[in-house]
Design an enzyme around this catalytic site. Structure first.
Site, PDB file in Angstrom:
ATOM      1  N   ARG A  18       0.755  -1.047  -0.021  1.00 39.26           N
ATOM      2  CA  ARG A  18      -0.241  -0.089   0.046  1.00 39.26           C
ATOM      3  C   ARG A  18       0.798   1.342  -0.069  1.00 39.26           C
ATOM      4  NH1 ARG A  18      -3.732  -1.345   5.014  1.00 39.26           N
ATOM      5  NH2 ARG A  18      -2.031  -3.104   5.299  1.00 39.26           N
ATOM      6  N   GLY A  83       3.339 -15.737   6.731  1.00 40.39           N
ATOM      7  CA  GLY A  83       2.973 -15.286   8.103  1.00 40.39           C
ATOM      8  C   GLY A  83       3.597 -14.725   9.143  1.00 40.39           C
ATOM      9  N   ASP A 112       7.668  -1.535  11.374  1.00 39.38           N
ATOM     10  CA  ASP A 112       6.915  -0.301  10.670  1.00 39.38           C
ATOM     11  C   ASP A 112       6.116   0.250  11.831  1.00 39.38           C
ATOM     12  OD1 ASP A 112       4.822  -2.489  11.255  1.00 39.38           O
ATOM     13  OD2 ASP A 112       3.716  -2.377   9.326  1.00 39.38           O
ATOM     14  N   GLY A 149      -6.168  -7.500  15.273  1.00 36.04           N
ATOM     15  CA  GLY A 149      -6.645  -8.649  15.992  1.00 36.04           C
ATOM     16  C   GLY A 149      -6.982  -8.345  17.292  1.00 36.04           C
ATOM     17  N   GLU A 164      -7.999 -12.561  14.960  1.00 40.27           N
ATOM     18  CA  GLU A 164      -7.665 -11.519  13.839  1.00 40.27           C
ATOM     19  C   GLU A 164      -9.149 -11.162  13.548  1.00 40.27           C
ATOM     20  OE1 GLU A 164      -4.689 -10.570  12.475  1.00 40.27           O
ATOM     21  OE2 GLU A 164      -4.359 -11.515  14.547  1.00 40.27           O
TER      22      GLU A 164
END
Ligand code: UD1
Ligand code: MG
Length: 488
Positions: A18, A83, A112, A149, A164
């Site tokens: 994104r 994952g 991040d 989550g 989640e």
């Protein structure tokens, strides 16, 4: 209780689709440091025995960056992003292989989340050690928990499981306490649980969050620590969040400096990188950016409209509307408005660089002045010297750069061309408009221009019937110019 030093795993293999960027997500920067660099800095607060970064997308760039900014960290490659559980499993295997796994806690962070602080990482670790839990996770209460989550707690307050968002039912989605994606694990509980992860979920990935339920099934407690400030866990997934994180970081940095005695007229337009150092009683005017390892001494006033990158500014200096990179500005010096200082510029104490002056790889002595419209390249200018308006240091012959030396208390006339290599001795003068190609000895006056030729009556003859001719005729009727009569 564990007493061995913790190890840290930072997950940074994701692509960050994104962001729509050629640069890997975790290498985008805020406040002069990459996103992953901020996370490593926060992790450094607990002095980990090892820090393992899981890299994948853009790994060469990420690894090269880490070698530069944090050579003490290790990396492991995750080729396919299968994952968060898979990523942690690879990191744990790499740590074990390196003999770096002890019974000390394993802290897992995300690459991040640049606003995470060292204080929060320390709190997470101490809470985990104090509870002697299998896992302790950071959580936050969010008004809008969508996408995260959810933390499902027992009646006794321990964590039962994490669900989640995409796998959650309506009742679970109504929970506002979310999993921040940052954890402390006890290795004896984490290692077996990692081995039991499946991909039986909506995304078909190994979810790290599933270790929580597995730990509970084996009767071990899992705790959650709510972060007081949910900004700290803000993840950057797109450019909007990048700018939001940058603004929050800017406010955090600015508030710290203001509390330390720095005045800011407009904190919202003042951008200060993490490596900047400011003294008390510095004043920053609007639209000022201080980048890289810039330092500013007490009493200096910077801005408005100024960008300083890796610069050193002395006490009481004033720098207005200036762009400067790798420059040193002396105490009490005045720079700008509209000055451009390029790498290697050194401005002496109480010296002045004025409007529309560009300097590069040059030193200006104490009290010396280049007040107007000049280019100064590869020059050494002595103390107390004045460089007249529009002087150009002609340093480039089209092939090579050459140096100019101008001594102390020199007066360079306006619009002088100093053609390098050339030396002007102490106390010498040059006449305005001179092209100086030969060295000038101390105390001499150098005149390097053609004598003026004046041709009386030229306009009357060659531009008859013009406004100029009429204006000249009127003036001459009042008081004829010398030599005009005989030229008629
Ligand atoms: C994760 C958590 C979620 C939490 C959220 C907080 C899981 C299953 N879910 O979800 O409970 O609320 O973070 O932001 O963990 N990564 C890898 N390799 C992989 C997958 C991910 O390195 O194979 C890295 C990503 O680059 C990222 C981090 O792990 O830095 C988190 O992964 P992401 O896919 O963003 O997890 P979320 O879906 O946000
Ligand atoms: Mg995420």
């Amino acid at each position: 209780m564990t007493s061995a030093a913790p190890v840290v795993i930072v997950l940074a293999a994701g692509e960050g689709k994104r962001m729509r960027s050629a640069t890997p997500k975790v290498l985008h920067r805020i406040a002069g440091r990459s996103l992953v660099g901020h996370v490593i800095e926060a992790a450094a607060a607990i002095e980990p025995a090892h820090l393992m970064v899981v890299v994948g997308h853009g790994r060469d760039e990420v690894v090269a960056h880490l070698d530069e900014v944090a050579p003490w960290v290790d990396t492991v490659v995750q080729d396919d992003q299968r994952g968060t559980g898979h990523a942690v499993r690879l990191a744990v295997e790499a740590l074990a292989e390196a003999g770096a796994l002890s019974d000390g806690p394993i802290i897992v962070l995300s690459g991040d989340t640049p606003l995470l602080t060292g204080a929060t990482v320390s709190d997470l670790l101490s809470r985990h050690v104090a509870d002697d839990a299998a896992a302790t996770l950071l959580s936050a209460d969010l008004d809008d928990p969508d996408g995260y989550g959810r933390v499902v707690r027992n009646a006794d307050g321990w964590v039962d499981r994490i669900v989640e968002h995409r796998d959650a039912d309506e009742a679970t989605r109504a929970i506002h306490e979310i999993n921040a994606g940052m954890y402390a694990f006890h290795p004896a509980d984490l290692l077996p649980a990692l081995g039991l992860l499946t991909t039986a979920n909506d995304q078909g990935e190994e979810y790290l969050t599933d270790v929580v339920g597995l730990m509970r099934e084996s009767g071990r407690p899992v705790a959650a620590l709510r972060v007081p400030d949910s900004d700290e866990i803000l993840g950057v997934n797109d450019r909007v969040q990048l700018s939001e994180a940058a603004a929050l970081m800017r406010d955090r940095i600015n508030r710290r400096w203001m509390r330390d005695g720095v005045s800011m007229l407009d904190p919202s337009s003042t951008w200060i990188d993490v490596d900047v150092d400011l003294a008390a009683d510095v004043t920053l005017l609007p639209q000022t950016s201080l980048l890289g390892p810039t330092s500013v001494a007490s009493g200096a006033r910077i801005g408005p409209g100024t960008t300083l990158s890796a610069c050193e500014v002395g006490a009481d200096a004033e720098v207005r509307h200036t762009w400067a990179d790798l420059a040193v500005i002396g105490s009490g010096a005045a720079v700008g408005p509209f000055s451009y200082l390029r790498p290697g510029t050194r401005i002496g104490d109480r010296a002045k660089v004025g409007a529309y002056v560009e300097m590069k790889n040059s030193s200006l002595g104490d009290g010396a002045k280049v007040p107007h419209l000049s280019y100064v390249g590869d020059a050494e200018i002595g103390e107390g010297t004045n460089i007249g308006a529009a002087t150009i240091f002609v340093n480039y012959d089209g092939v090579e750069k050459h140096a100019t030396v101008v001594g102390r208390y020199v007066r360079i006339g306006s619009d002088t061309m100093l053609v390098a290599p050339v030396t002007v001795g102490d106390g010498a003068y040059t006449a305005a408009g001179s092209v100086i190609t030969d060295d000038v000895p101390p105390g001499a006056m150098a005149v390097g221009r053609a004598p003026q030729r004046t041709i009386p009556g030229w306009v009357a003859r060659r531009r008859a019937d013009s406004d100029s001719a009429r204006a000249a005729a009127e003036a001459l009727a009042q008081s004829p110019a010398p030599g005009e009569e005989e030229n008629r």
